[in-house]
Scaffold this motif. Structure first.
Motif, mmCIF file in Angstrom:
data_model
loop_
_atom_site.group_PDB
_atom_site.id
_atom_site.type_symbol
_atom_site.label_atom_id
_atom_site.label_comp_id
_atom_site.label_asym_id
_atom_site.label_seq_id
_atom_site.Cartn_x
_atom_site.Cartn_y
_atom_site.Cartn_z
ATOM 1 N N PHE A 227 0.833 -1.206 0.000
ATOM 2 C CA PHE A 227 0.000 0.000 0.000
ATOM 3 C C PHE A 227 0.866 1.253 0.000
ATOM 4 N N GLN A 228 1.898 1.264 -0.849
ATOM 5 C CA GLN A 228 2.804 2.408 -0.931
ATOM 6 C C GLN A 228 3.181 2.668 -2.382
ATOM 7 N N LEU A 229 3.355 3.954 -2.693
ATOM 8 C CA LEU A 229 3.850 4.402 -3.997
ATOM 9 C C LEU A 229 5.144 5.156 -3.768
ATOM 10 N N ARG A 230 6.121 4.930 -4.651
ATOM 11 C CA ARG A 230 7.404 5.618 -4.562
ATOM 12 C C ARG A 230 7.642 6.425 -5.825
ATOM 13 N N MET A 231 8.152 7.625 -5.667
ATOM 14 C CA MET A 231 8.764 8.329 -6.787
ATOM 15 C C MET A 231 10.267 8.156 -6.613
ATOM 16 N N THR A 232 10.906 7.589 -7.636
ATOM 17 C CA THR A 232 12.292 7.155 -7.510
ATOM 18 C C THR A 232 13.158 7.819 -8.558
ATOM 19 N N VAL A 233 14.312 8.292 -8.153
ATOM 20 C CA VAL A 233 15.301 8.869 -9.049
ATOM 21 C C VAL A 233 16.644 8.216 -8.739
ATOM 22 N N ASN A 234 17.269 7.640 -9.771
ATOM 23 C CA ASN A 234 18.553 6.964 -9.594
ATOM 24 C C ASN A 234 18.505 5.967 -8.432
ATOM 25 N N ASN A 235 17.413 5.185 -8.400
ATOM 26 C CA ASN A 235 17.210 4.147 -7.384
ATOM 27 C C ASN A 235 17.129 4.699 -5.965
ATOM 28 N N ARG A 236 16.808 5.966 -5.829
ATOM 29 C CA ARG A 236 16.631 6.569 -4.516
ATOM 30 C C ARG A 236 15.216 7.116 -4.411
ATOM 31 N N ILE A 237 14.523 6.771 -3.345
ATOM 32 C CA ILE A 237 13.154 7.245 -3.137
ATOM 33 C C ILE A 237 13.196 8.702 -2.723
ATOM 34 N N TYR A 241 4.130 7.734 -0.982
ATOM 35 C CA TYR A 241 2.720 8.053 -0.780
ATOM 36 C C TYR A 241 1.977 6.776 -0.408
ATOM 37 N N ARG A 242 1.147 6.852 0.600
ATOM 38 C CA ARG A 242 0.275 5.724 0.896
ATOM 39 C C ARG A 242 -0.768 5.571 -0.221
ATOM 40 N N THR A 243 -1.188 4.335 -0.423
ATOM 41 C CA THR A 243 -2.144 4.063 -1.495
ATOM 42 C C THR A 243 -3.313 3.225 -0.994
ATOM 43 N N ILE A 244 -4.373 3.260 -1.771
ATOM 44 C CA ILE A 244 -5.518 2.366 -1.628
ATOM 45 C C ILE A 244 -5.612 1.580 -2.927
ATOM 46 N N VAL A 245 -5.683 0.255 -2.819
ATOM 47 C CA VAL A 245 -5.654 -0.601 -4.009
ATOM 48 C C VAL A 245 -6.937 -1.417 -4.105
ATOM 49 N N GLY A 246 -7.006 -2.259 -5.123
ATOM 50 C CA GLY A 246 -8.223 -3.005 -5.395
ATOM 51 C C GLY A 246 -8.540 -4.076 -4.357
ATOM 52 N N LYS A 247 -9.832 -4.273 -4.141
ATOM 53 C CA LYS A 247 -10.272 -5.367 -3.283
ATOM 54 C C LYS A 247 -9.904 -6.703 -3.922
ATOM 55 N N PRO A 248 -9.659 -7.746 -3.118
ATOM 56 C CA PRO A 248 -9.419 -9.082 -3.686
ATOM 57 C C PRO A 248 -10.600 -9.527 -4.536
ATOM 58 N N GLY A 249 -10.313 -10.370 -5.524
ATOM 59 C CA GLY A 249 -11.347 -10.851 -6.439
ATOM 60 C C GLY A 249 -11.211 -10.189 -7.791
ATOM 61 N N ARG A 250 -12.321 -9.983 -8.464
ATOM 62 C CA ARG A 250 -12.278 -9.411 -9.813
ATOM 63 C C ARG A 250 -11.822 -7.961 -9.829
ATOM 64 N N THR A 251 -11.840 -7.315 -8.676
ATOM 65 C CA THR A 251 -11.401 -5.925 -8.623
ATOM 66 C C THR A 251 -9.969 -5.791 -8.112
ATOM 67 N N ALA A 252 -9.239 -6.911 -8.012
ATOM 68 C CA ALA A 252 -7.838 -6.848 -7.594
ATOM 69 C C ALA A 252 -7.034 -6.050 -8.616
ATOM 70 N N LEU A 350 -9.336 -1.558 -0.906
ATOM 71 C CA LEU A 350 -10.711 -1.085 -0.812
ATOM 72 C C LEU A 350 -11.315 -0.650 -2.138
ATOM 73 N N SER A 351 -10.507 -0.469 -3.165
ATOM 74 C CA SER A 351 -11.019 0.132 -4.401
ATOM 75 C C SER A 351 -11.495 -0.929 -5.376
ATOM 76 N N HIS A 352 -11.944 -0.469 -6.528
ATOM 77 C CA HIS A 352 -12.334 -1.369 -7.610
ATOM 78 C C HIS A 352 -11.197 -1.614 -8.595
ATOM 79 N N GLY A 353 -9.977 -1.402 -8.164
ATOM 80 C CA GLY A 353 -8.823 -1.727 -9.002
ATOM 81 C C GLY A 353 -7.858 -0.584 -9.197
ATOM 82 N N CYS A 354 -8.382 0.633 -9.394
ATOM 83 C CA CYS A 354 -7.494 1.781 -9.541
ATOM 84 C C CYS A 354 -6.778 2.069 -8.226
ATOM 85 N N ILE A 355 -5.716 2.863 -8.323
ATOM 86 C CA ILE A 355 -4.879 3.135 -7.163
ATOM 87 C C ILE A 355 -5.108 4.572 -6.712
ATOM 88 N N ARG A 356 -5.670 4.721 -5.531
ATOM 89 C CA ARG A 356 -5.859 6.048 -4.962
ATOM 90 C C ARG A 356 -4.603 6.425 -4.182
#
Length: 457
Positions: A227-237, A241-252, A350-356
């Motif tokens: 549940f994390q997003l990184r902006m990376t430059v030259n392999n350095r974060i 940002y914390r994220t919300i991702v898709g629920k398990p199942g068809r919305t994964a 918690l989402s329907h697949g997209c990343i908040r």
């Protein structure tokens, strides 16, 4: 690109939203952006003809390996040593027919040794470059690895034989991301009796080989189970940002390698028909214009009765104040949300697949500025305008949506993460099963289009 990164922040323009003070230096002209997901049926690149390098023998094509080349006893002996030590890379020496190669070396140079050594080297190249796990064990993995085209097997073998550095040629195929080395170090430190931990390390080492060997100098990477997003430059974060991702199942959330082509500030949201018709929103919007205006909806009814509903920009918009324009057939993208309190949850599938994404406006401004689509002042003005605005970027940014259950966290510590979608089991089973010799580069798994990312929870 210099090692130091000048990304000082201005005073907050919006609550918890910031923009960078300065831009990154221009990317190196030699940087290759990984291709977006698309089938690539390119075959092995023809080898150059040069009297100073080893020439392949003329043999009928075979699906097992790209070419048979001439191997002397010294090179074959080095290959045998590489096979015996390949366990350090999380691979199994038994997969590469070490005993058959040993016998061929003992029998002397000739066609039999050429065939056996070429076969073993080819399999090593494929597994080090592309991963050992076959595509049918990579659940919802839609990344197309460019490395087979950038580092074709025949070319790697030819260069290895010409230089005599067999081990170096194989090591040159390993992922360059620091997390791969961290996992490799952990494998070396883990007792052989700790089978489960060793297998988990191996599975996640293999996942790195499914991606491009070099992810580029600047990119976004999100690890879904973390549940994390990184902006990376030259392999350095430089940002996380914390994220919300898709629920398990068809919305994964599926695994993708895409490219940000623009930033959309103050987006509209076209409500899917599963809500317009299935939940009766269309009739409510048409029948109650006052309620529709209060909630930012505009509805139109066609002559055939078909209703379209679009939610206008605003603080209550389901996409929040921005989304990243990263076209893909799954309709997956990164976006804001009006329900920012959910980022405080520990479990955020918690989402329907997209990343908040938390602090989404900061992320949007940063990409717009770094991509040279807008100055800092312009980005702030556009965001404040409240009007739908797409800012194209001339310097696109790769986005990798990954799935690692063991990886370094945003603090650099190696950790395990919950296998929220149950994707470890098929990988672990594939590593225990006999090596699959003929493997597809693209999955035939169902492509689930995410049509609805509206969640009120």
């Amino acid at each position: 690109m210099g090692s130091a990164l000048a990304l000082a922040l201005v005073a907050p323009v919006f609550a918890q939203e910031r923009a960078p003070e300065s831009l990154l230096p221009p990317a190196a002209t030699s940087q290759t952006t990984p291709p977006r997901n698309a089938r690539n049926d390119a075959t092995v690149i023809p080898l150059p003809t040069n009297g100073s390098v080893v020439q392949p023998l003329t043999l009928p094509p075979t699906p097992q390996y790209a070419a048979v080349m001439q191997w002397n006893a010294s090179a074959a002996g080095k290959l045998l040593e590489a096979i015996e030590g390949i366990g350090a890379e999380g691979l199994d020496p038994a997969d590469y027919q070490a005993e058959a190669l040993r016998s061929a070396i003992a029998a002397g140079e000739g066609a039999a040794l050429d065939a056996q050594a070429s076969r073993a080297f080819t399999w090593l190249v494929e597994d080090m470059r592309d991963g050992r796990t076959p595509m049918d064990a990579r659940r919802q993995w839609f990344v197309v690895d460019p490395d087979p085209d950038l580092l074709p097997t025949g070319q790697v073998m030819q260069q290895a034989l010409a230089s005599g550095d067999i081990a170096g040629a194989l090591q040159g195929l390993a992922p360059t991301h620091p997390d791969y080395q961290a996992l490799k170090d952990a494998l070396a430190e883990t007792p052989r009796a700790s089978t489960s931990r060793r297998n988990l390390i191996r599975a996640n080492m293999d996942r790195w080989r499914w991606l491009a060997r070099d992810l580029g100098s600047q990119y976004l990477l999100t690890n879904v189970p973390e549940f994390q997003l990184r902006m990376t430059v030259n392999n350095r974060i430089i940002r996380s940002y914390r994220t919300i991702v898709g629920k398990p199942g068809r919305t994964a959330t599926p695994q993708l390698a895409e490219t940000v082509e623009g930033v959309i500030f103050n987006p509209t949201w076209t409500v899917p028909q599963s809500i317009v018709r299935g939940e009766g929103l269309g009739n409510r919007v048409i029948g109650n214009p006052g309620w529709a205006r209060a909630n930012g909806y505009r509805g139109t009814r066609a002559d055939n009765g078909f209703i379209t509903v679009v939610q206008q920009p605003g603080p209550g918009n389901s996409l929040g104040m921005m989304k990243l324009d990263m076209p893909n057939p799954h309709a997956i993208f990164l976006h804001d949300t009006p329900n920012r309190n959910l980022f405080n949850n520990e479990q955020r599938a918690l989402s329907h697949g997209c990343i908040r994404t938390e602090r989404a406006l900061e992320l949007a401004m940063t990409i717009a500025i770094l991509g040279q689509g807008a100055s800092k002042e312009e980005a702030v003005e556009i965001a404040r305008s409240g009007e739908y605005t797409r800012v194209p970027v001339s310097r696109s940014m790769p986005v990798y949506i990954t799935y690692f259950t063991m990886a370094r966290d945003i603090d650099g510590e190696l950790r395990t993460f919950n296998d929220i979608y149950g994707r470890d089991a098929p990988v672990l089973a594939a590593l225990k099963a006999p090596r699959v010799q003929q493997r597809d580069r693209v999955t035939d798994e169902e492509l689930i289009v995410i049509e609805d990312d509206l969640q009120t929870t």
